[in-house]
Design a protein around this motif. Structure first.
Motif, PDB file in Angstrom:
ATOM      1  N   ILE A 377      36.106  42.135  32.993  1.00 34.27           N
ATOM      2  CA  ILE A 377      35.396  42.952  33.990  1.00 34.27           C
ATOM      3  C   ILE A 377      34.998  42.081  35.177  1.00 34.27           C
ATOM      4  O   ILE A 377      35.194  42.434  36.350  1.00 34.27           O
ATOM      5  CB  ILE A 377      34.153  43.614  33.383  1.00 34.27           C
ATOM      6  CG1 ILE A 377      34.541  44.695  32.359  1.00 34.27           C
ATOM      7  CG2 ILE A 377      33.250  44.197  34.476  1.00 34.27           C
ATOM      8  CD1 ILE A 377      35.151  45.943  32.949  1.00 34.27           C
ATOM      9  N   ARG A 378      34.426  40.919  34.886  1.00 31.86           N
ATOM     10  CA  ARG A 378      33.973  40.009  35.950  1.00 31.86           C
ATOM     11  C   ARG A 378      35.146  39.511  36.793  1.00 31.86           C
ATOM     12  O   ARG A 378      35.074  39.508  38.027  1.00 31.86           O
ATOM     13  CB  ARG A 378      33.241  38.814  35.343  1.00 31.86           C
ATOM     14  CG  ARG A 378      31.916  39.145  34.685  1.00 31.86           C
ATOM     15  CD  ARG A 378      30.854  39.420  35.708  1.00 31.86           C
ATOM     16  NE  ARG A 378      29.562  39.726  35.084  1.00 31.86           N
ATOM     17  CZ  ARG A 378      28.499  40.110  35.771  1.00 31.86           C
ATOM     18  NH1 ARG A 378      28.563  40.210  37.085  1.00 31.86           N
ATOM     19  NH2 ARG A 378      27.358  40.387  35.146  1.00 31.86           N
ATOM     20  N   GLU A 379      36.215  39.098  36.150  1.00 34.48           N
ATOM     21  CA  GLU A 379      37.310  38.448  36.866  1.00 34.48           C
ATOM     22  C   GLU A 379      38.261  39.450  37.515  1.00 34.48           C
ATOM     23  O   GLU A 379      38.686  39.255  38.661  1.00 34.48           O
ATOM     24  CB  GLU A 379      38.069  37.529  35.916  1.00 34.48           C
ATOM     25  CG  GLU A 379      37.226  36.350  35.446  1.00 34.48           C
ATOM     26  CD  GLU A 379      37.938  35.433  34.473  1.00 34.48           C
ATOM     27  OE1 GLU A 379      37.487  34.288  34.318  1.00 34.48           O
ATOM     28  OE2 GLU A 379      38.955  35.873  33.870  1.00 34.48           O
ATOM     29  N   VAL A 380      38.601  40.518  36.805  1.00 33.14           N
ATOM     30  CA  VAL A 380      39.595  41.462  37.312  1.00 33.14           C
ATOM     31  C   VAL A 380      39.014  42.386  38.371  1.00 33.14           C
ATOM     32  O   VAL A 380      39.623  42.607  39.426  1.00 33.14           O
ATOM     33  CB  VAL A 380      40.198  42.291  36.156  1.00 33.14           C
ATOM     34  CG1 VAL A 380      41.101  43.398  36.687  1.00 33.14           C
ATOM     35  CG2 VAL A 380      40.974  41.383  35.205  1.00 33.14           C
ATOM     36  N   PHE A 381      37.823  42.927  38.107  1.00 30.46           N
ATOM     37  CA  PHE A 381      37.270  43.954  38.989  1.00 30.46           C
ATOM     38  C   PHE A 381      36.210  43.445  39.961  1.00 30.46           C
ATOM     39  O   PHE A 381      35.932  44.125  40.956  1.00 30.46           O
ATOM     40  CB  PHE A 381      36.686  45.096  38.157  1.00 30.46           C
ATOM     41  CG  PHE A 381      37.705  45.801  37.304  1.00 30.46           C
ATOM     42  CD1 PHE A 381      38.840  46.353  37.864  1.00 30.46           C
ATOM     43  CD2 PHE A 381      37.531  45.902  35.931  1.00 30.46           C
ATOM     44  CE1 PHE A 381      39.789  47.002  37.085  1.00 30.46           C
ATOM     45  CE2 PHE A 381      38.466  46.546  35.134  1.00 30.46           C
ATOM     46  CZ  PHE A 381      39.599  47.098  35.712  1.00 30.46           C
ATOM     47  N   LEU A 382      35.605  42.294  39.681  1.00 36.99           N
ATOM     48  CA  LEU A 382      34.529  41.792  40.540  1.00 36.99           C
ATOM     49  C   LEU A 382      34.866  40.449  41.190  1.00 36.99           C
ATOM     50  O   LEU A 382      34.059  39.929  41.972  1.00 36.99           O
ATOM     51  CB  LEU A 382      33.226  41.669  39.739  1.00 36.99           C
ATOM     52  CG  LEU A 382      32.703  42.970  39.116  1.00 36.99           C
ATOM     53  CD1 LEU A 382      31.460  42.700  38.276  1.00 36.99           C
ATOM     54  CD2 LEU A 382      32.403  44.009  40.193  1.00 36.99           C
ATOM     55  N   GLU A 385      34.558  34.283  38.866  1.00 38.73           N
ATOM     56  CA  GLU A 385      35.242  33.381  37.949  1.00 38.73           C
ATOM     57  C   GLU A 385      34.325  32.990  36.793  1.00 38.73           C
ATOM     58  O   GLU A 385      33.194  32.567  37.004  1.00 38.73           O
ATOM     59  CB  GLU A 385      35.699  32.126  38.691  1.00 38.73           C
ATOM     60  CG  GLU A 385      36.535  31.197  37.839  1.00 38.73           C
ATOM     61  CD  GLU A 385      37.049  30.014  38.637  1.00 38.73           C
ATOM     62  OE1 GLU A 385      37.719  29.161  38.038  1.00 38.73           O
ATOM     63  OE2 GLU A 385      36.781  29.942  39.850  1.00 38.73           O
ATOM     64  N   VAL A 386      34.831  33.126  35.593  1.00 40.45           N
ATOM     65  CA  VAL A 386      34.099  32.739  34.390  1.00 40.45           C
ATOM     66  C   VAL A 386      34.819  31.555  33.762  1.00 40.45           C
ATOM     67  O   VAL A 386      35.985  31.667  33.380  1.00 40.45           O
ATOM     68  CB  VAL A 386      34.028  33.898  33.372  1.00 40.45           C
ATOM     69  CG1 VAL A 386      33.272  33.465  32.126  1.00 40.45           C
ATOM     70  CG2 VAL A 386      33.363  35.116  34.007  1.00 40.45           C
ATOM     71  N   PRO A 387      34.163  30.405  33.646  1.00 41.42           N
ATOM     72  CA  PRO A 387      34.842  29.229  33.101  1.00 41.42           C
ATOM     73  C   PRO A 387      35.121  29.351  31.613  1.00 41.42           C
ATOM     74  O   PRO A 387      34.507  30.169  30.912  1.00 41.42           O
ATOM     75  CB  PRO A 387      33.864  28.088  33.391  1.00 41.42           C
ATOM     76  CG  PRO A 387      32.564  28.714  33.667  1.00 41.42           C
ATOM     77  CD  PRO A 387      32.793  30.126  34.085  1.00 41.42           C
TER      78      PRO A 387
END
Length: 551
Positions: A377-382, A385-387
């Motif tokens: 959700i964070r990376e694709v739609f918002l 970047e989540v390490p």
């Protein structure tokens, strides 16, 4: 880079950063002077290769090859195509594909369809016919007229093949394979012109290629190549005529599909596996139908209904096959084909993030994963970047829920998050992941996990929700949702990541997206008509000037 927002930056600070590129008094709806990037050499994607062959030779021409795993960079394969090398395996596949195409179109029963000439003696070389063939297909394959030297080279290849094999048509095959394995075909090689004011931009044929692959996901057609030849693409009005034409064609839908296939990471389906004992309904057909379901939903909402992009996260309208109906536990009367339907309110589903294509892809083989789904959700739609997790994290409580006194994933992750190294990441990932925990590892609805009630409530950066459908509303209302789409669309179009000096242009692009009520075709049109779309980076001293001006 403005597209990578680290999860550890507070949301409020992110909002401040994302709006700081106004350069003072500039009108947000006035396009800033372009910064541009380098001319690129971009490898055709698999879908572009297949579409290009179909458009040049016909949709019935088989392409039997797999060109190796694509490189995903900055969240998109379309960016990775400008960074990836080419392996010996891929070279073999290009050669195999080219030979298959050549054998098909030059077969005795079909060659008259593709040739406008014939040799007087099939066992002898015919220079005029060979030259006509090389010119005709060389321009289509290379996306620009061939130089005299190139024509001579490939005509000579036909001559050598004819002499060696004693057959003119075998020589033509030899020449066509050479054209189809040349870098000018397998790569989109961009060239640069400089106008009378010293401004550097793509040359006319490179403009035609960039326009065509962005708006049709395929090679420039004859009309676009003619416009390039006649200089029409060197004027804003000429570009606008072609943009309107391409967007009104049937192929525009293919471009929209290509973008969302890339954005939603559907290439990962090639490696998707599910435990057959836990999820017996999963098979290759379900995997293929799941992707098509989401793409049909997207094109219906964005093109047929001309709808707001944000509504993709709240819509209950969709399309199902009988195979998908088993997973969704919904009746599908038709034994084959697609049926337009609507998820019942009681199904708990609303939005493409509740489709099997998202839920099943971002889960483990034998169970769901709030962490994988939340990160997606964070990376694709918002575009946040989540390490990756640190290498020494203890996953035992999560991986082995059997006999665990904490029956739900929320309980287990709560304990897991007591580890200091994990808490920061999971604080960002888990809330959107928990919102989708009513769906198991394949994507079927469930009310309980290990006999315990599932709690799907939470908050997405201050937007509260208590169930999956409300989470869709929160995602649609998040300020970064349309901004992320606009940024990814631009990167998809130009084949590179954005740079800091382009933040003013991104603010302009997002403002235009909002002005057009977040309609994707208008966003794509804005990009295609902008000066930035064709701009080539200025000299470093000019970049420094832009930096000084922005301070």
């Amino acid at each position: 880079m403005i597209t990578k927002r680290l999860f550890i930056i507070p949301f409020v600070l992110l909002s401040v950063i994302s709006g700081c590129g106004d350069y003072g008094s500039r009108d947000a709806l006035s396009e800033p002077e372009p910064v541009g990037g380098p001319p690129l050499l971009r490898r055709l994607t698999d879908s572009q290769y297949h579409a290009t062959v179909a458009d040049i030779f016909g949709s019935d021409v088989p392409v039997v090859a797999r060109f190796g795993r694509a490189l995903r960079s900055d969240g998109l394969i379309s960016v990775g195509t400008g960074e990836a090398g080419i392996s010996p395996f891929s070279l073999e596949q290009y050669d195999s594909a080219a030979r298959g195409v050549a054998d098909y179109i030059l077969a005795a029963e079909r060659r008259d369809k593709y040739l406008s000439c014939a040799p007087e003696n099939v066992s002898e070389f015919d220079e005029n016919c060979a030259t006509d063939f090389v010119k005709k297909y060389g321009e289509k394959l290379f996306r620009r007229p061939l130089s005299d030297a190139q024509i001579a080279r490939y005509v000579d290849a036909v001559k050598q093949g004819s002499a060696h094999l004693g057959d003119f048509y075998a020589g033509l095959k030899y020449g066509l394979v050479g054209l189809m394995t040349a870098p000018e075909f397998t790569f989109r090689i961009e060239r640069v012109d400089q106008d009378s004011n010293g401004v550097r931009q793509l040359d006319a044929y490179s403009k035609a290629t960039r326009l065509s692959y962005f708006l049709t996901n395929s090679t420039p057609d004859q009309e676009l190549l003619r416009a390039a030849k006649d200089g029409e693409l060197d004027t804003p009005s000429g570009v606008e005529v072609q943009v309107r034409r391409l967007q009104s064609s049937d192929k525009f839908e293919l471009a929209v599909r290509a973008f969302f296939t890339d954005m939603l990471e559907f290439d990962l389906f090639d490696d998707l596996a599910k435990d057959s004992e836990i999820y017996p309904a999963f098979n290759s057909k379900v995997a293929a139908d799941a992707q098509e379901q989401t793409l049909r939903t997207i094109t219906y909402q964005l093109l047929e209904r001309h709808g707001d992009y944000r509504d993709l996260f709240t819509t209950r309208e969709t399309f199902l096959t009988r195979a998908l109906g088993v997973v969704y536990r919904l009746p599908v009367p038709s034994r084959s084909g697609w049926e337009k339907t609507e998820f019942p309110i009681e199904s708990g589903r609303a939005g493409i993030q509740t489709h099997v294509s998202f839920l099943g892809l971002h889960s483990h083989p034998g169970r769901s994963s709030p962490t994988l789904r939340g990160a997606a959700i964070r990376e694709v739609f918002l575009c946040q970047e989540v390490p990756d997790p640190p290498p020494d994290v203890d996953f035992s409580a999560i991986d082995d829920p059997e006999g665990n006194p904490m029956p739900t994933a929320r309980d287990r992750l709560w304990a897991h998050n007591s580890q200091a190294a994990c808490a920061g990441c999971h604080k960002i990932m888990d809330p959107p992941g928990f919102a989708l925990e009513n769906f198991d590892g394949l994507g079927s609805w469930r009310q309980l996990e290990n006999g315990a009630e599932i709690d799907a409530s939470g908050s997405l950066d201050g937007l509260d929700f208590s169930k999956p459908s409300e989470f869709g509303v929160a995602l649609s209302q998040h300020s970064e949702t349309p901004r992320c789409l606009a940024e990814k669309m631009y990167r998809f179009a130009v084949g590179r990541d954005t740079v800091w000096y382009e933040r003013s242009y991104m603010d302009y692009l997002i403002a235009k997206f909002e002005e057009h009520n977040y309609r994707v075709p208008e966003l794509m049109r804005t990009i295609a008509l902008s000066k930035n779309f064709f701009a080539i980076a200025a000299h470093q001293e000019h970049i420094a000037e832009l930096a000084d001006r922005s301070e």
